[in-house]
Write a protein that holds these residues in place. Sequence first.
Motif, PDB file in Angstrom:
ATOM      1  N   VAL A 243     -22.523  17.646  -0.790  1.00  0.00           N
ATOM      2  CA  VAL A 243     -21.989  18.789   0.024  1.00  0.00           C
ATOM      3  C   VAL A 243     -20.476  19.075  -0.248  1.00  0.00           C
ATOM      4  CG1 VAL A 243     -21.698  20.077   2.247  1.00  0.00           C
ATOM      5  CG2 VAL A 243     -23.662  18.741   1.743  1.00  0.00           C
ATOM      6  N   CYS A 244     -20.022  20.239  -0.666  1.00  0.00           N
ATOM      7  CA  CYS A 244     -18.885  20.722  -0.882  1.00  0.00           C
ATOM      8  C   CYS A 244     -18.156  21.594  -0.016  1.00  0.00           C
ATOM      9  CB  CYS A 244     -18.717  21.399  -2.333  1.00  0.00           C
ATOM     10  SG  CYS A 244     -16.808  21.902  -2.754  1.00  0.00           S
ATOM     11  N   TYR A 245     -17.192  21.333   0.839  1.00  0.00           N
ATOM     12  CA  TYR A 245     -16.537  21.989   1.867  1.00  0.00           C
ATOM     13  C   TYR A 245     -15.323  22.811   1.178  1.00  0.00           C
ATOM     14  CZ  TYR A 245     -19.544  19.510   5.037  1.00  0.00           C
ATOM     15  OH  TYR A 245     -20.591  18.974   5.828  1.00  0.00           O
ATOM     16  N   GLN A 246     -15.258  24.302   1.375  1.00  0.00           N
ATOM     17  CA  GLN A 246     -13.980  24.773   0.882  1.00  0.00           C
ATOM     18  C   GLN A 246     -13.341  24.956   2.158  1.00  0.00           C
ATOM     19  OE1 GLN A 246     -12.127  25.903  -2.101  1.00  0.00           O
ATOM     20  NE2 GLN A 246     -10.769  25.659  -0.512  1.00  0.00           N
ATOM     21  N   ALA A 247     -12.145  24.215   2.417  1.00  0.00           N
ATOM     22  CA  ALA A 247     -11.542  24.279   3.508  1.00  0.00           C
ATOM     23  C   ALA A 247     -10.178  24.970   3.703  1.00  0.00           C
ATOM     24  CB  ALA A 247     -11.235  22.909   4.224  1.00  0.00           C
ATOM     25  N   GLY A 248      -9.818  25.746   4.627  1.00  0.00           N
ATOM     26  CA  GLY A 248      -8.547  26.409   4.656  1.00  0.00           C
ATOM     27  C   GLY A 248      -7.297  25.299   4.827  1.00  0.00           C
ATOM     28  N   ALA A 249      -7.888  24.195   5.500  1.00  0.00           N
ATOM     29  CA  ALA A 249      -6.634  23.275   5.771  1.00  0.00           C
ATOM     30  C   ALA A 249      -7.462  21.737   5.750  1.00  0.00           C
ATOM     31  CB  ALA A 249      -5.765  23.282   6.764  1.00  0.00           C
ATOM     32  N   VAL A 250      -6.993  20.660   5.315  1.00  0.00           N
ATOM     33  CA  VAL A 250      -7.075  19.572   5.413  1.00  0.00           C
ATOM     34  C   VAL A 250      -6.369  18.435   5.957  1.00  0.00           C
ATOM     35  CG1 VAL A 250      -8.169  17.374   3.794  1.00  0.00           C
ATOM     36  CG2 VAL A 250      -8.746  19.843   3.260  1.00  0.00           C
ATOM     37  N   ILE A 251      -7.125  17.694   6.932  1.00  0.00           N
ATOM     38  CA  ILE A 251      -6.266  16.577   7.719  1.00  0.00           C
ATOM     39  C   ILE A 251      -6.388  15.186   7.121  1.00  0.00           C
ATOM     40  CG2 ILE A 251      -5.351  15.484   9.757  1.00  0.00           C
ATOM     41  CD1 ILE A 251      -5.666  18.279  10.948  1.00  0.00           C
ATOM     42  N   LEU A 252      -5.687  14.334   6.525  1.00  0.00           N
ATOM     43  CA  LEU A 252      -6.167  13.269   5.988  1.00  0.00           C
ATOM     44  C   LEU A 252      -5.886  12.041   7.063  1.00  0.00           C
ATOM     45  CD1 LEU A 252      -4.401  13.403   2.435  1.00  0.00           C
ATOM     46  CD2 LEU A 252      -6.622  13.911   2.918  1.00  0.00           C
ATOM     47  N   ALA A 253      -6.986  11.324   7.487  1.00  0.00           N
ATOM     48  CA  ALA A 253      -6.778  10.617   8.566  1.00  0.00           C
ATOM     49  C   ALA A 253      -7.613   9.092   8.438  1.00  0.00           C
ATOM     50  CB  ALA A 253      -7.351  11.173   9.844  1.00  0.00           C
ATOM     51  N   MET A 254      -7.489   8.702   7.241  1.00  0.00           N
ATOM     52  CA  MET A 254      -8.218   7.605   6.713  1.00  0.00           C
ATOM     53  C   MET A 254      -7.890   6.189   7.208  1.00  0.00           C
ATOM     54  SD  MET A 254      -8.018  10.212   4.061  1.00  0.00           S
ATOM     55  CE  MET A 254      -6.786   9.571   2.800  1.00  0.00           C
ATOM     56  N   GLY A 255      -6.640   6.244   7.816  1.00  0.00           N
ATOM     57  CA  GLY A 255      -6.431   4.806   8.411  1.00  0.00           C
ATOM     58  C   GLY A 255      -5.836   3.802   7.484  1.00  0.00           C
ATOM     59  N   CYS A 256      -6.029   2.647   7.750  1.00  0.00           N
ATOM     60  CA  CYS A 256      -5.418   1.588   6.704  1.00  0.00           C
ATOM     61  C   CYS A 256      -6.514   0.577   6.574  1.00  0.00           C
ATOM     62  CB  CYS A 256      -4.072   0.940   7.523  1.00  0.00           C
ATOM     63  SG  CYS A 256      -4.296   0.308   9.021  1.00  0.00           S
ATOM     64  N   ARG A 257      -5.904  -0.421   5.656  1.00  0.00           N
ATOM     65  CA  ARG A 257      -6.891  -1.482   5.264  1.00  0.00           C
ATOM     66  C   ARG A 257      -6.254  -2.890   5.256  1.00  0.00           C
ATOM     67  NH1 ARG A 257      -9.585   1.874   6.405  1.00  0.00           N
ATOM     68  NH2 ARG A 257     -10.962   3.279   5.202  1.00  0.00           N
ATOM     69  N   GLU A 258      -7.038  -3.888   5.597  1.00  0.00           N
ATOM     70  CA  GLU A 258      -6.309  -5.319   5.487  1.00  0.00           C
ATOM     71  C   GLU A 258      -6.068  -5.718   4.228  1.00  0.00           C
ATOM     72  OE1 GLU A 258      -7.721  -8.076   8.809  1.00  0.00           O
ATOM     73  OE2 GLU A 258      -9.514  -6.964   8.124  1.00  0.00           O
ATOM     74  N   ARG A 259      -4.814  -6.444   4.063  1.00  0.00           N
ATOM     75  CA  ARG A 259      -4.583  -7.050   2.868  1.00  0.00           C
ATOM     76  C   ARG A 259      -5.311  -8.063   2.649  1.00  0.00           C
ATOM     77  NH1 ARG A 259       1.306  -8.577   2.604  1.00  0.00           N
ATOM     78  NH2 ARG A 259       1.083  -8.834   0.331  1.00  0.00           N
ATOM     79  N   PRO A 260      -5.891  -8.677   1.808  1.00  0.00           N
ATOM     80  CA  PRO A 260      -7.084  -9.697   1.520  1.00  0.00           C
ATOM     81  C   PRO A 260      -6.258 -10.918   0.898  1.00  0.00           C
ATOM     82  CG  PRO A 260      -7.263  -8.184  -0.141  1.00  0.00           C
ATOM     83  CD  PRO A 260      -6.152  -7.583   0.447  1.00  0.00           C
ATOM     84  N   ARG A 261      -7.017 -12.051   0.646  1.00  0.00           N
ATOM     85  CA  ARG A 261      -6.415 -13.249   0.255  1.00  0.00           C
ATOM     86  C   ARG A 261      -5.800 -13.020  -1.202  1.00  0.00           C
ATOM     87  NH1 ARG A 261      -9.735 -18.620  -1.575  1.00  0.00           N
ATOM     88  NH2 ARG A 261      -7.915 -19.679  -2.830  1.00  0.00           N
ATOM     89  N   GLY A 262      -6.461 -12.112  -1.936  1.00  0.00           N
ATOM     90  CA  GLY A 262      -6.126 -12.109  -3.317  1.00  0.00           C
ATOM     91  C   GLY A 262      -4.711 -11.179  -3.210  1.00  0.00           C
ATOM     92  N   ALA A 263      -4.158 -10.454  -2.277  1.00  0.00           N
ATOM     93  CA  ALA A 263      -3.030  -9.758  -2.164  1.00  0.00           C
ATOM     94  C   ALA A 263      -1.761 -10.665  -1.974  1.00  0.00           C
ATOM     95  CB  ALA A 263      -2.822  -8.777  -1.256  1.00  0.00           C
TER      96      ALA A 263
END
Lengths: 130, 417
Positions: free
Chosen positions: B109-129
């Motif tokens: 599905v594609c939404y054509q938005a008047g405005a977008v709010i990015l609220a994806m949060g964060c991720r943990e750094r893993p062992r590899g980092a």
Amino acid sequence: MTELTCIVCPVGCRLKVEQGKEGLKIIGNGCRRGVAYARDEMTAPKRMLTAVVQVAGSERMLPVKTETAIPKAKIYAAMEEIKAITVSPPVMIGQVIKENLAESGVPLVATGTIAGEGCFKPLEKSLGSE
Amino acid sequence: MPKTKAVDLVVVGAGPAGMAAAVAAAEAGVEKIILLERQAELGGILPQCIHNGFGLRYFKEELTGPEYAHRFVQELKKHPGLKVKTETMVVTITPDRKVVTTSATEGLVCYQAGAVILAMGCRERPRGAINIPGTRPAGIYTAGSLQYLMNIEGFLPGRSAVILGSGDIGLIMARRLTLEGVRVKAVLELMPYSNGLNRNIVQCLEDFQIPLYLSHTVTEIFGEKRVEKVRVAPVDKDFKPIAEKGFDLSCDTLVLSVGLIPENELSLQIGVELDPATGGPVVDSFYQTTVEGIFACGNVALVHDLVDDVSTESALAGRAAAAYLKGEIKTKRWLPVKAGRNIRSIVPQRIVVGQTTPLYIRARYPERNATLHVGDGQTKQQVVSPGETIYYTLKPEDIRTADGWVEVSLEGGRVHD
């Protein structure tokens, strides 16, 4: 003089407690709750306890908490009681799961909702279909 | 091409940031809002954060994570124009605000938005980092994934654990493991100070006599099928392990709490500018990114100490998006912030002239009795530490527009202990 870090809220005020003639003198507290914390900590320390309990027929756990802080000395006894609990759905947030946990006089209450059968999906799943 | 639906606002992520932003936008009169969440459940990290301490600033009462999420879910339900799409993944966002999603139920599905709010949060750094040498046995967890396993699914990871990293999640998990009968042998911290809240050091470590080793790290992991032990060594001032002072701790579980990174894959795709100091998008006083109509808030913009701050900031972003949609936010004059002495990061990075702007500031290193200078404004700071946000509400009169920037610095402090 004893130095304490207030744990009532995440601000973590650094308290200084002095035994004066008229009882405890407490400085460094950002709010009134700091005074109560320092008093309790010097005489009868208390802690909130949060954990999870099993739910019959579900692969998910139900989060629970003590309604108020319980004596620190009863934490392990309380955990033993909590580990033995299995609740049956449905359970609503705020519902009492066990009265008088570890004889603290404080009930254990649910902090989440488990909504009957097929309770892997939370209630909110039904929300907002177009 | 997927079918395109026109909506006013799309919010990406239904954690604390996305929920607060969506609710605030709805309250400000935005009609068609789509709140997208890739998990089945709303609340992001909150449902697994069963401990208390949430909500004191925002709700003026102490709540656990699930209770805090519940409050916002109730608010979401009050707005019929606000649609929540769970188990829906965002594939693409374009600079002209087309948001392409995929889900098992609706397909593309594609939404054509008047405005977008990015609220994806964060991720943990893993062992590899952090490149810990050694074998690759079972029994190594990031603190957040362990929290999910224990608190949502009810699994115990092992019998004895070592925790690397003394951020709040590491400290909270030290207590949680101990309460469930796992022996936590030590919490190790590379830095000479903990990044966690003082309150958590008291109630999660000191209460349970769990030793905290500052300026220590894991130099090797041992074990074939399962972790058997880790080698621990102190580090020098350049964070290099001093091998001859190393010692072994036997354990079957190693928990990593070694930092969080804002999740900005989608932001990069849109082409918004990121701030290297925060890892999140550069935002202005309205939490608008460098691409018009695209807003960002919560841990995607800056990893916060408290969810309450995430909610406050995201509500501001939600109201700003509503104002933008009404055409009330025109291009305004802004000044960049400039990090001076002992300042690691400042959000927002662009101060809109004439706008009162709450700032979230992080220090580089711990100090006592410093004075925070922000433009012409200043406040005393008894204690600053990189683990605790410094708050400052920047008023229009603090700004010297002639400078061309707003300088933030900590002056006159001394490094304690």
